[in-house]
Design an enzyme around this catalytic site. Structure first.
Site, mmCIF file in Angstrom:
data_model
loop_
_atom_site.group_PDB
_atom_site.id
_atom_site.type_symbol
_atom_site.label_atom_id
_atom_site.label_comp_id
_atom_site.label_asym_id
_atom_site.label_seq_id
_atom_site.Cartn_x
_atom_site.Cartn_y
_atom_site.Cartn_z
ATOM 1 N N GLU A 84 65.536 -48.858 34.992
ATOM 2 C CA GLU A 84 64.293 -49.596 35.206
ATOM 3 C C GLU A 84 64.505 -50.913 35.942
ATOM 4 O O GLU A 84 63.566 -51.480 36.496
ATOM 5 C CB GLU A 84 63.607 -49.867 33.859
ATOM 6 C CG GLU A 84 63.096 -48.622 33.150
ATOM 7 C CD GLU A 84 61.879 -48.003 33.816
ATOM 8 O OE1 GLU A 84 61.373 -48.575 34.799
ATOM 9 O OE2 GLU A 84 61.449 -46.924 33.364
ATOM 10 N N GLU A 115 81.150 -38.441 21.702
ATOM 11 C CA GLU A 115 81.015 -39.780 21.118
ATOM 12 C C GLU A 115 82.194 -40.132 20.218
ATOM 13 O O GLU A 115 82.405 -41.292 19.885
ATOM 14 C CB GLU A 115 79.712 -39.905 20.334
ATOM 15 C CG GLU A 115 79.659 -39.157 19.028
ATOM 16 C CD GLU A 115 78.370 -39.471 18.266
ATOM 17 O OE1 GLU A 115 78.465 -40.144 17.230
ATOM 18 O OE2 GLU A 115 77.288 -39.055 18.709
#
Length: 296
Positions: A84, A115
């Site tokens: 963004e 992860e």
């Protein structure tokens, strides 16, 4: 009791023990009530968030980059915030980057085991050319994700600045970051579902980190995003409206100056406010390091 069970994000919420027996409205009211607590939890962490913003601004001023690293929801939120920044603040894609365990495939599908790797983030950051001018913000609701810990440790090795965002107090990742942020939001409505309050807290903190940092390097005038990139018809019209709002000019002047400034909103604003031509306005912006207010 396991280590995981000790975490506030993993404990059971006593207010939702009969969640499956509630009406839809009761579920929604309960979720809404729990969500209201998130901003208050963030308020307690504002001094830590401030310190991190100051470091990001320093990083940007020396042409360094901001990296968000995380797994699962935390990683996705980092990628979202980074993406963004490009249209909102006119940044190059390299300036703010989001790295997620498992790569971009993990944005939509869980990539098992990634992860839990201490080495994977090191590889991802090394591939991106991480250096001492950059800053790495590790994001983990639990505060114990190995991918994030490994990335923060590698960042320290290369001399980059390190920060972290966790949703538990005394989080493990805080011990691996120079500027730790801890926002304990407590038990989730749905036990262990950290995409809920924890995810909301992380999103709000990342909003603060990127927005406040961009303000700090001159990408905002008043409350207007003057470095917006007009990449589509909607943004072209928004750009002209921003010029009008910043200068109190009429649409016709905003439209004309927008194209004279080669669709550079900030440049058009300085041209109108100072009466300078394009080249003179460019010079003013360079001299004032992009701060519109300082050119007046």
């Amino acid at each position: 009791m396991s280590e995981l069970e000790k975490l506030a994000t993993e404990t059971r919420n006593q207010k939702t023990m009969a969640l499956d027996d509630m009406s839809i409205l009761e579920v929604l009211q309960t979720m809404n009530d729990e969500d209201k607590s998130v901003p208050f939890a963030i308020e307690k962490a504002l001094p830590q968030i401030q310190k991190t913003v100051e470091q990001i601004i320093q990083t940007f001023n020396k042409k360094g980059r901001l990296f968000y690293i995380g797994a699962g929801t935390s990683g996705r939120l980092g990628v979202l915030d980074a993406a963004e920044c490009v249209p909102t603040f006119g940044t190059e894609p390299e300036m703010v980057q989001g790295l997620i365990a498992g790569g971009m495939k993990a944005m939509t599908v869980a990539v098992e085991g990634t992860e839990d790797s201490l080495e994977l983030a090191k590889k991802d950051l090394a591939q991106a050319g991480l250096n001492q001018d950059d800053i790495v913000v590790g994001i983990a609701a639990s505060g114990r994700t190995p991918y994030v810990i490994g990335g923060l440790d590698y960042a320290k090795e290369v001399g980059a600045t390190t920060a972290s965002v966790a949703c538990n107090n005394e989080a493990q990742i805080s011990q691996h970051a120079q500027f730790p942020i801890e926002v304990e939001v407590g038990p989730e409505v749905l036990t262990g579902s950290t995409r809920l309050k924890s995810g909301t807290a992380q999103k709000l903190v990342l909003n603060m980190l990127s927005t406040a940092s961009m303000i700090g390097i001159g990408k905002v005038y008043k409350n207007l995003m003057v470095d917006v990139r007009p990449t589509n018809e909607k943004l072209v019209e928004r750009s002209k409206r921003i010029i009008m709002q910043a200068t109190d000019c009429r649409y016709e002047q905003a439209d004309q100056t927008f194209y004279q400034a080669e669709e550079n909103v900030k440049l058009a604003i300085v041209m109108i406010l100072t009466g300078a031509d394009k080249n003179e306005a460019k010079k003013k912006l360079v001299e004032e390091k992009g701060f519109v207010r300082n050119t007046l």
